[in-house]
Design an enzyme around this catalytic site. Structure first.
Site, mmCIF file in Angstrom:
data_model
loop_
_atom_site.group_PDB
_atom_site.id
_atom_site.type_symbol
_atom_site.label_atom_id
_atom_site.label_comp_id
_atom_site.label_asym_id
_atom_site.label_seq_id
_atom_site.Cartn_x
_atom_site.Cartn_y
_atom_site.Cartn_z
ATOM 1 N N HIS A 76 0.821 -1.220 0.000
ATOM 2 C CA HIS A 76 0.000 0.000 0.000
ATOM 3 C C HIS A 76 0.848 1.261 0.000
ATOM 4 O O HIS A 76 0.377 2.322 -0.396
ATOM 5 C CB HIS A 76 -1.041 -0.011 1.133
ATOM 6 C CG HIS A 76 -0.547 0.291 2.515
ATOM 7 N ND1 HIS A 76 -0.168 -0.690 3.412
ATOM 8 C CD2 HIS A 76 -0.382 1.470 3.163
ATOM 9 C CE1 HIS A 76 0.182 -0.127 4.556
ATOM 10 N NE2 HIS A 76 0.073 1.177 4.431
ATOM 11 N N ASN A 88 -9.396 -4.118 7.023
ATOM 12 C CA ASN A 88 -8.612 -2.992 7.520
ATOM 13 C C ASN A 88 -8.763 -2.900 9.036
ATOM 14 O O ASN A 88 -9.872 -2.993 9.545
ATOM 15 C CB ASN A 88 -9.118 -1.700 6.852
ATOM 16 C CG ASN A 88 -8.140 -0.557 6.991
ATOM 17 O OD1 ASN A 88 -6.978 -0.753 7.359
ATOM 18 N ND2 ASN A 88 -8.605 0.652 6.705
ATOM 19 N N ASN A 148 -15.242 6.974 7.084
ATOM 20 C CA ASN A 148 -13.941 6.552 7.618
ATOM 21 C C ASN A 148 -13.580 7.335 8.865
ATOM 22 O O ASN A 148 -13.107 6.792 9.852
ATOM 23 C CB ASN A 148 -12.838 6.752 6.571
ATOM 24 C CG ASN A 148 -12.928 5.715 5.464
ATOM 25 O OD1 ASN A 148 -13.657 4.731 5.588
ATOM 26 N ND2 ASN A 148 -12.205 5.938 4.392
ATOM 27 N N ASP A 156 1.212 -7.799 2.326
ATOM 28 C CA ASP A 156 1.309 -6.357 2.042
ATOM 29 C C ASP A 156 2.776 -5.931 1.890
ATOM 30 O O ASP A 156 3.319 -5.227 2.731
ATOM 31 C CB ASP A 156 0.618 -5.585 3.173
ATOM 32 C CG ASP A 156 0.383 -4.124 2.787
ATOM 33 O OD1 ASP A 156 0.879 -3.702 1.722
ATOM 34 O OD2 ASP A 156 -0.279 -3.410 3.565
ATOM 35 N N PHE A 177 2.525 -3.309 8.792
ATOM 36 C CA PHE A 177 1.599 -2.702 7.822
ATOM 37 C C PHE A 177 0.269 -2.241 8.382
ATOM 38 O O PHE A 177 -0.490 -1.560 7.682
ATOM 39 C CB PHE A 177 1.386 -3.604 6.607
ATOM 40 C CG PHE A 177 0.546 -4.837 6.795
ATOM 41 C CD1 PHE A 177 1.121 -6.017 7.238
ATOM 42 C CD2 PHE A 177 -0.810 -4.829 6.503
ATOM 43 C CE1 PHE A 177 0.361 -7.170 7.391
ATOM 44 C CE2 PHE A 177 -1.587 -5.973 6.648
ATOM 45 C CZ PHE A 177 -0.999 -7.147 7.092
ATOM 46 N N ASP A 178 -0.054 -2.544 9.641
ATOM 47 C CA ASP A 178 -1.353 -2.077 10.157
ATOM 48 C C ASP A 178 -1.380 -2.222 11.678
ATOM 49 O O ASP A 178 -0.463 -2.788 12.276
ATOM 50 C CB ASP A 178 -2.507 -2.882 9.535
ATOM 51 C CG ASP A 178 -3.857 -2.157 9.601
ATOM 52 O OD1 ASP A 178 -3.876 -0.977 9.988
ATOM 53 O OD2 ASP A 178 -4.869 -2.759 9.252
ATOM 54 N N GLY A 202 2.536 6.158 9.504
ATOM 55 C CA GLY A 202 3.886 6.516 9.072
ATOM 56 C C GLY A 202 4.820 5.336 9.250
ATOM 57 O O GLY A 202 5.858 5.233 8.610
ATOM 58 N N ASN A 203 4.437 4.418 10.153
ATOM 59 C CA ASN A 203 5.222 3.201 10.373
ATOM 60 C C ASN A 203 4.939 2.131 9.324
ATOM 61 O O ASN A 203 5.507 1.049 9.385
ATOM 62 C CB ASN A 203 4.945 2.608 11.761
ATOM 63 C CG ASN A 203 5.866 3.165 12.831
ATOM 64 O OD1 ASN A 203 5.419 3.667 13.850
ATOM 65 N ND2 ASN A 203 7.164 3.078 12.592
ATOM 66 N N SER A 204 4.043 2.432 8.376
ATOM 67 C CA SER A 204 3.764 1.459 7.318
ATOM 68 C C SER A 204 5.052 1.113 6.593
ATOM 69 O O SER A 204 5.765 2.007 6.142
ATOM 70 C CB SER A 204 2.763 2.025 6.317
ATOM 71 O OG SER A 204 1.468 1.944 6.823
#
Lengths: 717, 717
Positions: B82, B209, B324, B218, B667-668, B649-651
């Protein structure tokens, strides 16, 4: 079971190979599986469970469509809140909201009589009558076999019910192999003693239905009364508490993961021993087809309801019922696919037939088995037609009314005992009330759209499945169908309640003379519907005659495998055993087998259906749980989960520990187990029970009734 | 933390008391918490992690709004699917569906250039510049303090960016206490090397999600290129792979529950060290108010969309974004309440202040702390007004356009460097594209209804919060509001795209002369909006001046408690450590910390978003997992869960094992952890990572790229 695909990892293969705690055993079978019971942890003597008319099983009773059990010598009965809901509702008045506030009888005089048609039945006789039932049937086939069994059953029941206060029925075990005469003492004065508020008894309502983890206190306490002579009697203030022949003892300790548990109750219907072809039919055709057809009807009602709010309201209840069925069928299909049920059953049956060929009685059994299978295969020829024509009555309002008036006018010409079941004198009240309901449930545009949805599918069927009478009334093309429906619904006066009332009361000859467009249509359709009924009964008669051979082969094959076979459920008293078991529901998702009051608080939103009563929330916060907590974790339990084998009808069934003491009440299954009526998959089949510690704590601390706790033998702490 | 209520059982109290693996540490802080790191299981020397411009941390880069890391000496970078989605989308053509089919570069020449604005930044400098930033600010207050800090920062950045290929920024640590100059080498030629299909990279999409258990692969692999001279360059076929100063090594073994893990990345924003009053404001006012107001807007769009499908389509994206936000805010609120965050923070702060009073530097710190708190309390006076007025721009289309044209015409009169951020020359392209979007996103009835919803709330505010300009334009009563809106929207020609284009290009004086109804309204509102902006900056300036005293007290208080304090996240490189951890999400519900490919099959419906590609399903059925399975269970892992401290931001952040080898990509987060930007609750805070074993297995067996596996140092099995 064999390992079915590469998909199953080592852990799952193990689960399948493990001794499945499957089985809804006839009490008389228990001594023969005594070793299994002992190995599983039962500490009593299985022989003591063999006679369901003796203690302790005669404490387990049928009540309000579910199961209950006596828990005091003065006739106290525990069952589910939802099994006793009608009683609670019946006693709710504008100034006395027992549904939302619950009820604690101040004393015996304050116990409230149930609705007069509420019944409790104690089984007092259970005798094999196979020979008497089949005496006249032997040598016959088809419809004649069916009628002979039916007549013998009715005669036995009539004879049996001559004794006052006794209700009888004939139970068919192993699909026509054995028949039993069930004698039940029927008590008619049942009173409400203790009910928690709805927000405890049914905490979570539809949202939590079929859901684990669960947090409902789904129990209610009733008391059975009899006349002063000790005989069943209608309600009277002079009646006295019934003294049951035995009652269950509440456990003073609770359960923990892995503990042995057993359950007794009246499971309704299962299909576990159906043939592989019937499994395939259910999974590959009936469930997906029903879902597709019902979704079509759902869409019709939703579309019409959007365009016309008034019509939407009229069909809200039918829509809800469609959605429930779609959900249930989808869940069943999902579960059966997950269990790979078609392949599992097919290979099991194939192995049985291979083995049978090597046996001496193959020659005796094989021809009947082959005939049964051929008959089942024939069912395919008209199954689409039968499903769709069935919906014409079950999913319409006005048309169902007209069909019912027409049929009643024919049946009324016969002696009552000869009338088709559903059209006997005792059924007329129900028919009349359905005719009245039409007034608030019918809209011509919606009904035409529903019939169009069903018959458009019918019109696509091959000619071999077509019924001339249906084609005659509705035409053979969509355009003809539209014209026919406009014609019929434009002309009929049957939508007028007065006209329906008149026709219901009219003499058969007058109904036959009516030239109302809808009644004429019903009359035209009648021969087709009767023919379908006739074919079905002939088929049922032959299957009743032929299936016992299949069952005999299956029982012998299982015996060779070292396994006993229980008959499919049929609303007779059965016993299951197993253990308190967690559920690995999905990849990386595990459910513990005990829930705690903490979960009530977590789910609580303050709004229905998660609106736990303030006294409950306060008591949880106060934390006065001493004497009721889980020994290991210190948590206050609410519900627990087991792998016990259950189905509809087991609601309220007592759950007993290894010493036979009452530790819980069964009240639901998990979603993953919706398919268990066809197949018990040990990985997913679970039953949900309310923990007696939670019931006792509520009765001690939250909505106290210390006198009742004393009577139950578990005084307040 | 203390135990906050009777509700928390022994187990939860333990969890709260346990050493929380909380912390987004500056690398330079790691040597000072070396013992904690060692105790947690780290096997390297924490000193080696202290300099983020040296190996191994200089392998961790900012990329596409997230984090990535170099994994080969020839510039291979791994990040999330993503995070690289824009690159994949950019390279997708009608005949080359990289989104749905994925991409495996046949060789280096076949690697595909990213969109030209895609950037990768390697941090090459990180120097404390507090004195230079504050030199001119000291002695000032309010807006002047703000401006001085702003000017000093801009000057430093401008000086720093003189070096070609270098991007600089000033990072504010501990709310104005420390400032750092961050120097980053910016690479501009990034190429797509390997991407799984969307149905692997984003398996489950919105439905999954924030969900654990998760089953997404991901990840995506890119490669950084530079000019032949080794310097950053725009894409050119002549460019050569970048040789990073260091790269991470892929682990050959996987992780198991309880294993030590650490993570490095660029977390965006947290509020953990905000004052108790700010916690209360967020939980008791901002989140519930925002949810209520946004739900009002959601209802407006839904109602209008039902009445007018075309309008519904125009507002679909705005509606999705509202939903959202409502979901996120609700989740944050739910989580902060579950963690009892107001009480916890309030008591912690109170204890700090009590302790501070006994310390020698109390006299130096207390006055600033008191002032900061008074200023924060004052925010309450106008918070409702500011929230609502903010929505007038963020939730309208045409009005936002007019406000933006009006403001731009004012800013354009200034030198570019003096212009307000958002209205500088480099921002004009974005403004223009927003003006163009109006064409497909605007409907006058919907916009009027949205403005009505916002301003009806505004009109109910007490007089003290009213803005004369807003009242002048929109009136003071609902009736006046309706008249005003009908007048403005009935008269404006701003809905005409040509007119907007003309005004965007027009000279400021011409814009100022326009008598279009909407532009006149924007011009009338302008002083109010500028005043709000001005007040906000003055307040920010003062808080920048005063908060360091609060932070200094907090750091000293924590030190006394034996705890180090990390600065709140601000998009600078941070390191977290913790362990692979299961999640007890709710009563009786446990999630294992590793998912397996079995779960992909379970979730697979064949329809988006659970439409796993056939080659994946086939490979799972084939079961060729040798070399990639979990040592203990034999299962093939997909994703894993840890208690690492992360935020947006840590994705793409690399997850390393105790030896510093790459075992996963973050990723999440789980849904229960949405509130972690304010409070890290060790019971619920989890981060979700893709397991490198799954990535390697896909690259080996499903969509093979053995050359790439060799370059990554983990050859195919």
């Amino acid at each position: 079971m064999r390992i079915r695909s590469m998909m199953l990892g080592a852990a799952m293969a193990l689960a399948l190979d493990a001794k499945a705690d499957e089985g809804m055993w006839l009490p008389s079978q228990l001594p023969s599986i005594a070793k299994n019971l002992k190995d599983a942890g039962f500490r009593g003597d299985p022989k003591d469970l063999a006679d369901l008319t003796k203690a302790p099983l005669n404490a387990v009773v049928r009540i309000g469509g579910g199961t209950g059990s006596f828990v005091s010598s003065d006739g106290l009965v525990v069952t589910n809140h939802h099994v006793a809901f009608g009683v609670i509702q019946y006693n709710t008045r504008p100034d006395r909201d027992l549904i939302n506030e619950g009820f604690v009888a101040p004393d015996r005089a304050g116990e409230l009589p149930a609705n007069p048609d509420y019944r409790l039945r104690v089984t007092v006789g259970f005798d094999k009558v196979t020979d008497r039932i089949l005496a006249d049937a032997r040598g016959k086939t088809g419809r004649a076999y069916y009628d002979a069994v039916d007549a013998a059953s009715k005669a036995l029941v009539a004879e049996c019910e001559k004794e006052p206060g006794i209700r009888c029925s004939v139970a068919n075990m192993f699909y026509g192999r054995d028949f039993y005469l069930v004698r039940q003492l029927e008590l008619r004065d049942i009173r409400l003693v203790y009910a928690p508020p709805r927000a405890i008894g049914n905490y979570g309502d539809e949202i939590d239905n079929f859901v684990w983890p669960r947090h409902a206190g789904d129990f209610t306490i009733l008391r059975a009364y009899v006349g002063k002579d000790g005989k069943p009697a209608d309600f009277s203030p002079d009646n006295v508490p019934y003294h049951p022949p035995s009652h269950l003892k509440l456990a003073t300790e609770g359960v923990a993961e892995g503990d042995f548990v057993m359950l007794a109750g009246y499971p309704g219907t299962t299909y576990r021993h159906r043939t592989a072809a019937e499994f395939a039919d259910q999974i590959e055709w009936r469930l997906p087809t029903s879902v597709a057809v019902l979704k079509g009807l759902q869409e019709v009602i939703e579309a019409q309801g959007k365009a016309d709010k008034e019509a939407g309201i009229r069909y809200a209840s039918q829509l809800q019922s469609l959605k429930n069925n779609i959900k249930r069928f989808s869940g069943e299909l999902e579960g059966l696919k997950r269990s790979d049920a078609v392949a599992v059953r097919r290979e099991d049956e194939a192995a049985m037939l291979v083995w049978l060929a090597t046996q001496s009685d193959a020659a005796a059994l094989k021809p009947s088995i082959d005939q049964a299978m051929a008959l089942i295969a024939q069912g395919k020829d008209v199954r689409d037609r039968d499903l769709l024509v069935g919906l014409l009555t079950s999913q319409t309002q006005l048309m169902r009314g007209a069909l019912s008036i027409d049929r009643l006018s024919v049946e009324r010409l016969k002696a009552d005992a000869e009338r088709e079941s559903g059209y006997q004198k005792r059924d007329e009240e129900l028919i009349q009330s359905q005719l009245t309901q039409i007034q608030r449930r019918y809209d011509p545009r919606v009904e035409k759209a529903l019939v169009t949805s069903v018959l458009t599918r019918y019109q696509r069927l091959p000619d071999a499945q077509r019924l001339p009478e249906v084609d005659k009334v509705f035409g053979r093309t969509p355009a003809e169908l539209t014209r026919a429906l406009d014609g019929i619904y434009g002309a009929t006066t049957f939508a007028d309640e007065a006209e329906r009332t008149r026709l219901f009361a009219a003499a058969p000859a007058d109904v036959a003379k009516s030239n109302d467009a809808l009644l004429v249509a019903a009359r035209t359709l009648r021969p087709a519907l009767l023919r379908i009924e006739e074919e079905k009964k002939a088929r049922e008669g032959d299957l009743l005659r032929l299936r016992p051979a299949y069952m005999q082969a299956l029982i012998a094959y299982r015996e060779k495998q070292g396994k006993a076979v229980y008959p499919d459920a049929n609303s007779t008293l059965r016993v299951s055993y197993g253990k308190v078991t967690p559920l690995a529901a999905r990849d990386a998702v595990s459910y513990a087998p005990l829930t705690t009051v903490q979960g009530i608080v977590e789910k609580n939103t303050g709004a229905f259906p998660f609106d736990a009563p303030v006294p409950l929330i306060d008591a949880i916060h106060k934390g006065d749980f001493a004497g009721y907590t889980d020994a290991k974790t210190g948590a206050m339990p609410v519900d627990f989960l087991s792998n016990l084998d259950t189905t509809g009808g087991n609601s309220g069934s007592p759950v007993l520990n290894a010493r036979g003491e009452l530790v819980g009440l069964n009240f639901d299954s998990n979603w993953e187990a919706v398919s268990a009526s066809w197949m018990y998959d040990p990985r997913y089949k679970r039953a949900i029970h309310v923990d007696m510690r939670y019931m006792r704590w509520l009765m001690d601390k939250v909505y106290p009734s210390h006198a009742l706790l004393r009577e139950l033998g578990v005084p307040a702490k």
